[in-house]
Structures are given as C-alpha cells and as structure tokens.
Design a protein around this motif. Sequence first.
Motif, PDB file in Angstrom:
ATOM      1  N   VAL A  89      57.803  53.088  81.450  1.00 16.90           N
ATOM      2  CA  VAL A  89      57.381  51.566  81.402  1.00 16.90           C
ATOM      3  C   VAL A  89      56.049  51.425  81.867  1.00 16.90           C
ATOM      4  O   VAL A  89      55.510  50.394  81.447  1.00 16.90           O
ATOM      5  CB  VAL A  89      58.648  50.741  82.207  1.00 16.90           C
ATOM      6  N   ALA A  93      53.300  50.157  79.521  1.00 14.65           N
ATOM      7  CA  ALA A  93      52.944  48.490  79.655  1.00 14.65           C
ATOM      8  C   ALA A  93      51.396  48.789  80.037  1.00 14.65           C
ATOM      9  O   ALA A  93      50.703  47.905  79.603  1.00 14.65           O
ATOM     10  CB  ALA A  93      53.594  48.108  80.773  1.00 14.65           C
ATOM     11  N   LEU A  97      48.650  46.934  77.515  1.00 18.45           N
ATOM     12  CA  LEU A  97      48.009  45.941  78.119  1.00 18.45           C
ATOM     13  C   LEU A  97      46.503  46.175  78.086  1.00 18.45           C
ATOM     14  O   LEU A  97      45.680  45.278  77.704  1.00 18.45           O
ATOM     15  CB  LEU A  97      48.104  45.962  79.823  1.00 18.45           C
ATOM     16  N   LEU A 143      52.101  40.781  79.684  1.00 15.95           N
ATOM     17  CA  LEU A 143      52.020  42.356  79.539  1.00 15.95           C
ATOM     18  C   LEU A 143      51.518  42.864  81.385  1.00 15.95           C
ATOM     19  O   LEU A 143      51.879  43.644  81.951  1.00 15.95           O
ATOM     20  CB  LEU A 143      50.786  42.875  78.656  1.00 15.95           C
ATOM     21  N   LEU A 146      54.658  42.727  83.216  1.00 16.59           N
ATOM     22  CA  LEU A 146      55.426  43.616  83.011  1.00 16.59           C
ATOM     23  C   LEU A 146      54.654  45.011  83.881  1.00 16.59           C
ATOM     24  O   LEU A 146      55.661  45.471  84.757  1.00 16.59           O
ATOM     25  CB  LEU A 146      55.501  44.068  81.415  1.00 16.59           C
ATOM     26  N   PHE A 147      53.701  45.183  83.729  1.00 15.11           N
ATOM     27  CA  PHE A 147      52.936  46.118  84.283  1.00 15.11           C
ATOM     28  C   PHE A 147      53.208  46.000  85.898  1.00 15.11           C
ATOM     29  O   PHE A 147      53.508  47.079  86.652  1.00 15.11           O
ATOM     30  CB  PHE A 147      51.598  46.250  83.840  1.00 15.11           C
ATOM     31  N   THR A 150      56.953  46.157  87.239  1.00 11.42           N
ATOM     32  CA  THR A 150      57.309  47.577  87.444  1.00 11.42           C
ATOM     33  C   THR A 150      56.957  48.586  88.455  1.00 11.42           C
ATOM     34  O   THR A 150      57.525  49.312  88.623  1.00 11.42           O
ATOM     35  CB  THR A 150      57.435  48.361  85.940  1.00 11.42           C
TER      36      THR A 150
END
Length: 231
Positions: A89, A93, A97, A143, A146-147, A150
């Motif tokens: 992930v 991501a 991105l 994004l 998300l990055f 995680t």
Amino acid sequence: MNERAWERVGAASGLAAAVLLLASLFLNPSAPTGEEPVLTFFYVAANRVTVSLAALFGTLAAVVFLWFVGHLRHLLQRAEGGAEAFSPVVFAAGVVLSTTTMLSMLPVIALASMTRDVTTASQSSVFVLSELHRLSLGPVGLLVALFASTTGAAMVRRELLAPWVGWFGFVVALIGLIAGVTAFFLTGPFVMVAAAVTGVVFAVWIGDAAVLMLYRPEVDRVRTGGTAFAH
C-alpha cells in the motif's frame, strides 16, 4: 556498494524530494483563484519565471520521490519478513501520489506557456486550466493522507524508524484528508492555503524521516534487533 550505502542513497532521495517540494511551494505565492481568469492570467504573466520554476521543482520533487518510495518498499519488505502488510500500500500510494502531483503541474505549465502570446489566451481557457489545477489538489490531498497514514502505521509498529515519526505521519494524513475533501466542495483561498499547508507539513515529515535514515540506516537497526518483524 554495500546495503548501508544504498540505504543512505535512498534516504538522500527523500531529503532531496522534501527540499524540492518546499522550494516549489515557497517560490510561488498564492495566485488568484480560478474564478478570476483575468487576474489569474495577469498574475501568471507577471510571475512567469517563478511560476515555471515552481512547477519544475514540484515535478522534480515528484520524480525524486519515486526513488524514496522504492526505498521505503525495500525497507518495509525486509521488516515485515515477507508478510506484505503495509509495503504494497505504501508503494502503490507513493507511486500514484507522485504521478498525480506531476499531472497537477501540467495546467500550471500550460498557463505559463500561454502568457507568452496573449492572442492564444481566452478567459475560458484560463478558467479551465486554473480549475483543473485546483481540482487536482483534491486527489493529491487524499493520496497524501493514504501514504502518510499507512507509512505512519508501519512506523508506529516499529517496522521503520521511530513511533514518534509515525504519529507525525498521522497528523500529516489528517491535514491531507481535510485539504483533499474540502477541495471537492469549496473554492477560493481556503483550498489553496490548505493545499500549501499540506505540502509544507508533508515535506517536513519526509525530510525528518530522511535525515533520521541518513543518521542511522535501517540496516543498523535490524542488526541490533531494533526492528519488529511482522508475520
């Protein structure tokens, strides 16, 4: 070149991406919103060099960031012992991105090019290009969220660096989430300010992580038993 040296190269790429991103953000002050095409056109025309440099540095930051993302995937794969918990992930991501950020620079570059010849410009074309750039800030913000979330989770689990860097990543993710969501519903200065704040805190976070990796490569933590492996 041994693994420790390669890790320093990967960490240096993260630091370079952070510096380039900050340079891009501070080179280009807030422009008028897409709802004011005439003001936007004259702003870009008056600041064409700095606008173009900001777009160039932003694009270079996205390109260099790809190397750092690949470096993070390698570190997380090793820390997770093949479990593939966060590394896929984080990698996906980071790549998306970077790609989305590069695409978001295209309308800005087109606007700067358009100001070279007034006859090629129209209010509608300026409006469309500036709106495309503004709307791209929504996906970029999501994004980032998300990055950062995680990667931050992996850090909190001690698969990478230190937990405090991971908690910092959660703060970055929250700011990116707010900026990304509001870009879909609002217009005006708030969207641009939120995007700029997201970019600054993201760059600072990446820069901090890169400096720590340069100071102490992750391979050293593995050898001393400092990494918690996931299975």
